[in-house]
Design a protein around this motif. Structure first.
Motif, short mmCIF file in Angstrom:
data_model
loop_
_atom_site.label_atom_id
_atom_site.label_comp_id
_atom_site.label_asym_id
_atom_site.label_seq_id
_atom_site.Cartn_x
_atom_site.Cartn_y
_atom_site.Cartn_z
N ALA A 147 -24.49 -12.75 -35.73
CA ALA A 147 -25.10 -11.73 -34.88
C ALA A 147 -24.75 -10.34 -35.40
CB ALA A 147 -24.61 -11.90 -33.45
N ARG A 148 -25.57 -9.84 -36.26
CA ARG A 148 -25.33 -8.53 -36.84
C ARG A 148 -26.49 -7.61 -36.51
NH1 ARG A 148 -23.60 -11.16 -42.44
NH2 ARG A 148 -21.40 -11.43 -42.03
N PRO A 149 -26.22 -6.32 -36.39
CA PRO A 149 -27.31 -5.40 -36.03
C PRO A 149 -28.12 -4.96 -37.24
CG PRO A 149 -25.25 -4.21 -36.14
CD PRO A 149 -24.91 -5.65 -36.44
N TYR A 150 -28.08 -5.76 -38.27
CA TYR A 150 -28.85 -5.45 -39.48
C TYR A 150 -29.32 -6.75 -40.11
CZ TYR A 150 -24.27 -6.28 -41.60
OH TYR A 150 -23.07 -6.84 -41.96
N ASN A 151 -30.23 -6.58 -41.04
CA ASN A 151 -30.93 -7.70 -41.67
C ASN A 151 -30.08 -8.22 -42.83
OD1 ASN A 151 -32.94 -9.40 -42.54
ND2 ASN A 151 -34.32 -7.77 -43.23
N ALA A 152 -29.08 -9.03 -42.50
CA ALA A 152 -28.08 -9.45 -43.49
C ALA A 152 -28.61 -10.57 -44.39
CB ALA A 152 -26.81 -9.92 -42.79
N VAL A 153 -28.26 -10.50 -45.67
CA VAL A 153 -28.71 -11.52 -46.60
C VAL A 153 -28.14 -12.88 -46.23
CG1 VAL A 153 -26.86 -11.27 -48.33
CG2 VAL A 153 -29.16 -11.97 -49.05
N SER A 154 -26.96 -12.90 -45.61
CA SER A 154 -26.36 -14.18 -45.22
C SER A 154 -27.24 -14.90 -44.21
CB SER A 154 -24.95 -13.97 -44.65
OG SER A 154 -25.01 -13.06 -43.57
N SER A 155 -27.84 -14.15 -43.30
CA SER A 155 -28.75 -14.77 -42.31
C SER A 155 -30.00 -15.30 -43.01
CB SER A 155 -29.14 -13.75 -41.25
OG SER A 155 -27.99 -13.22 -40.63
N ARG A 156 -30.51 -14.50 -43.92
CA ARG A 156 -31.70 -14.94 -44.67
C ARG A 156 -31.41 -16.23 -45.42
NH1 ARG A 156 -36.28 -13.19 -47.50
NH2 ARG A 156 -36.45 -14.11 -49.56
N TRP A 157 -30.27 -16.29 -46.06
CA TRP A 157 -29.96 -17.46 -46.87
C TRP A 157 -29.64 -18.69 -46.02
CZ3 TRP A 157 -26.77 -14.85 -51.39
CH2 TRP A 157 -27.70 -14.19 -52.21
N ARG A 158 -29.04 -18.49 -44.88
CA ARG A 158 -28.82 -19.63 -43.97
C ARG A 158 -30.16 -20.26 -43.58
NH1 ARG A 158 -24.21 -21.16 -41.64
NH2 ARG A 158 -22.39 -19.82 -41.99
N ALA A 159 -31.11 -19.39 -43.26
CA ALA A 159 -32.43 -19.90 -42.87
C ALA A 159 -33.14 -20.55 -44.05
CB ALA A 159 -33.27 -18.75 -42.31
N LEU A 160 -33.01 -19.94 -45.21
CA LEU A 160 -33.72 -20.42 -46.39
C LEU A 160 -33.13 -21.71 -46.95
CD1 LEU A 160 -36.08 -19.35 -48.18
CD2 LEU A 160 -34.34 -18.26 -49.62
N PHE A 161 -31.80 -21.76 -46.99
CA PHE A 161 -31.13 -22.89 -47.62
C PHE A 161 -30.62 -23.93 -46.61
CE2 PHE A 161 -29.86 -19.36 -50.73
CZ PHE A 161 -31.00 -19.54 -51.50
N GLY A 162 -30.70 -23.61 -45.34
CA GLY A 162 -30.23 -24.54 -44.32
C GLY A 162 -28.73 -24.60 -44.18
N GLY A 163 -28.04 -23.57 -44.65
CA GLY A 163 -26.58 -23.54 -44.53
C GLY A 163 -26.04 -22.33 -45.27
N ALA A 164 -24.72 -22.27 -45.37
CA ALA A 164 -24.06 -21.12 -45.98
C ALA A 164 -24.30 -21.09 -47.49
CB ALA A 164 -22.56 -21.17 -45.70
N ALA A 165 -24.21 -19.88 -48.03
CA ALA A 165 -24.39 -19.69 -49.47
C ALA A 165 -23.24 -18.85 -50.03
CB ALA A 165 -25.71 -18.99 -49.75
N ARG A 166 -22.97 -19.05 -51.28
CA ARG A 166 -22.01 -18.22 -52.00
C ARG A 166 -22.57 -17.83 -53.35
NH1 ARG A 166 -16.45 -16.48 -50.64
NH2 ARG A 166 -16.23 -17.30 -48.56
N LYS A 167 -22.21 -16.66 -53.78
CA LYS A 167 -22.62 -16.23 -55.12
C LYS A 167 -21.65 -16.75 -56.17
CE LYS A 167 -25.35 -12.11 -54.31
NZ LYS A 167 -25.39 -10.64 -54.46
N VAL A 168 -22.21 -17.17 -57.27
CA VAL A 168 -21.43 -17.68 -58.39
C VAL A 168 -21.49 -16.63 -59.50
CG1 VAL A 168 -21.22 -19.51 -60.11
CG2 VAL A 168 -22.03 -20.05 -57.79
N PRO A 169 -20.38 -15.98 -59.83
CA PRO A 169 -20.44 -14.94 -60.86
C PRO A 169 -20.69 -15.52 -62.24
CG PRO A 169 -18.16 -15.36 -60.23
CD PRO A 169 -19.02 -16.22 -59.33
N LEU A 170 -21.66 -14.95 -62.92
CA LEU A 170 -22.00 -15.40 -64.26
C LEU A 170 -22.04 -14.20 -65.20
CD1 LEU A 170 -24.94 -17.82 -63.35
CD2 LEU A 170 -22.65 -18.50 -64.10
#
Ligand code: SF4
Length: 314
Positions: free
Chosen positions: A11-34
């Motif tokens: 519940a954030r007052p902004y359009n957080a990428v974490s929310s987008r990715w939860r919806a898109l991927f069906g769960g939590a996401a993490r970035k992998v540094p390359l």
């Protein structure tokens, strides 16, 4: 490393990428540094040798690019992240170091082929400079076969005097042109902007946010300015030439920017994370939890919601 924590509140007052990715991927996401071992024209002499005043020789990278192939980096980080956060964790590759489209298009094409062969990649974020893109490179990026792709472009400020002062080596018009070309090709562009740059006022910061708002930008990363070891900014700061914002001042920058930002823009970060051992000043930039909590509290107390004070520009 850039994180989207599985534990962070939704519940954030902004359009957080974490929310987008939860919806898109069906769960939590993490970035992998390359680290693909790219350089930067602002450091290697193609454009200049000193780099931006806040950049050190690591160029925000892991330093693995010259020592480990991308497949090895991916396996190393994926195993560590999933061991900690669970095997269902969605993995988003992140090429952050230096300028990841610098050099011939053929080199970028080869790196993209390597990336496309990595197993189980849910998404990819690739950072570069706006002056390291052309139509051929943009077409290669637009064709990358992944569910979620973000092209991250550094702007930092829309003020020409600031861009010269920080030795950026490109102007805001170059950034705008790159954003438009990439967006026309169907790419989602994330703009990097920095609050508290030397010599900047609040009006400059507001103008930068408005400049981003007026472009077909799909995402934004807010960065606080900090002085890292072995940078020109650290020298300037220690010489008294570049005062840095206080924590409360930075939280105010973020709150005001979010209030001005178009509601559809995805917010990828609210602050920078200095690499271990590199921070010179300010000390608060290294206190991640305190920084995060201070921003959250300012947003809560002021009732800030993304876009609530948006200023229309034509
Ligand atoms: S463009 Fe990026 S990598 Fe290049 S000097 Fe500036 S901050 Fe460093």
């Amino acid at each position: 490393m850039d994180h989207v924590s599985p534990c962070e509140a939704e519940a954030r007052p902004y359009n957080a990428v974490s929310s987008r990715w939860r919806a898109l991927f069906g769960g939590a996401a993490r970035k992998v540094p390359l680290d693909a071992g790219f350089g930067c024209p602002n450091r290697d002499g193609a454009l200049a040798t000193g780099g931006c005043i806040f950049c050190n020789a690591r160029g925000s990278g892991t330093g693995l690019g010259s020592r480990m192939p991308l497949a090895g980096q991916w396996a190393y980080w994926s195993q560590r992240l999933r061991a900690r956060w669970g095997q269902e964790l969605a993995l988003v590759g992140y090429l952050q170091a230096f300028s990841n489209t610098h050099g011939p298009a053929a080199r970028l094409a080869a790196v993209l082929r390597e990336l496309a062969a990595l197993p189980d990649m849910a998404g990819l974020c690739l950072a570069t400079r706006p002056d390291c893109l052309d139509a051929e490179k943009i077409a290669l990026l637009a064709a990358f076969p992944v569910k979620e792709f973000w092209l991250e472009l550094g702007l930092q400020s829309s003020n020409p005097a600031t861009l010269a002062r920080i030795r950026r080596g490109h102007d805001a018009a170059c950034f705008a042109q790159a954003v438009r070309t990439a967006a026309d090709a169907g790419l989602k562009v994330t703009a990097h902007v920095m609050a508290g740059l030397p010599g900047e006022t609040r009006a400059d910061w507001d103008a930068t946010v408005d400049f981003v708002n007026a472009l077909p930008v799909a995402g934004v990363k807010f960065h606080n300015v900090y002085a890292a070891k072995d940078t020109e900014l650290a020298r300037m700061h220690l010489a008294g030439e570049a005062p840095l914002p206080e924590l409360e001042e930075y939280a105010d920058f973020v709150a005001c920017a979010l209030a001005r930002l178009r509601p559809d823009v995805v917010v990828h970060r609210l602050h920078a994370d200095p690499a271990h051992g590199e921070l010179v000043a300010p000390a608060w930039a290294g206190a991640r939890r305190r920084l995060h909590n201070t921003i959250a509290e300012v947003l809560r107390v002021r009732g800030v919601r993304q876009g609530m004070n948006r200023t229309e520009r034509t």
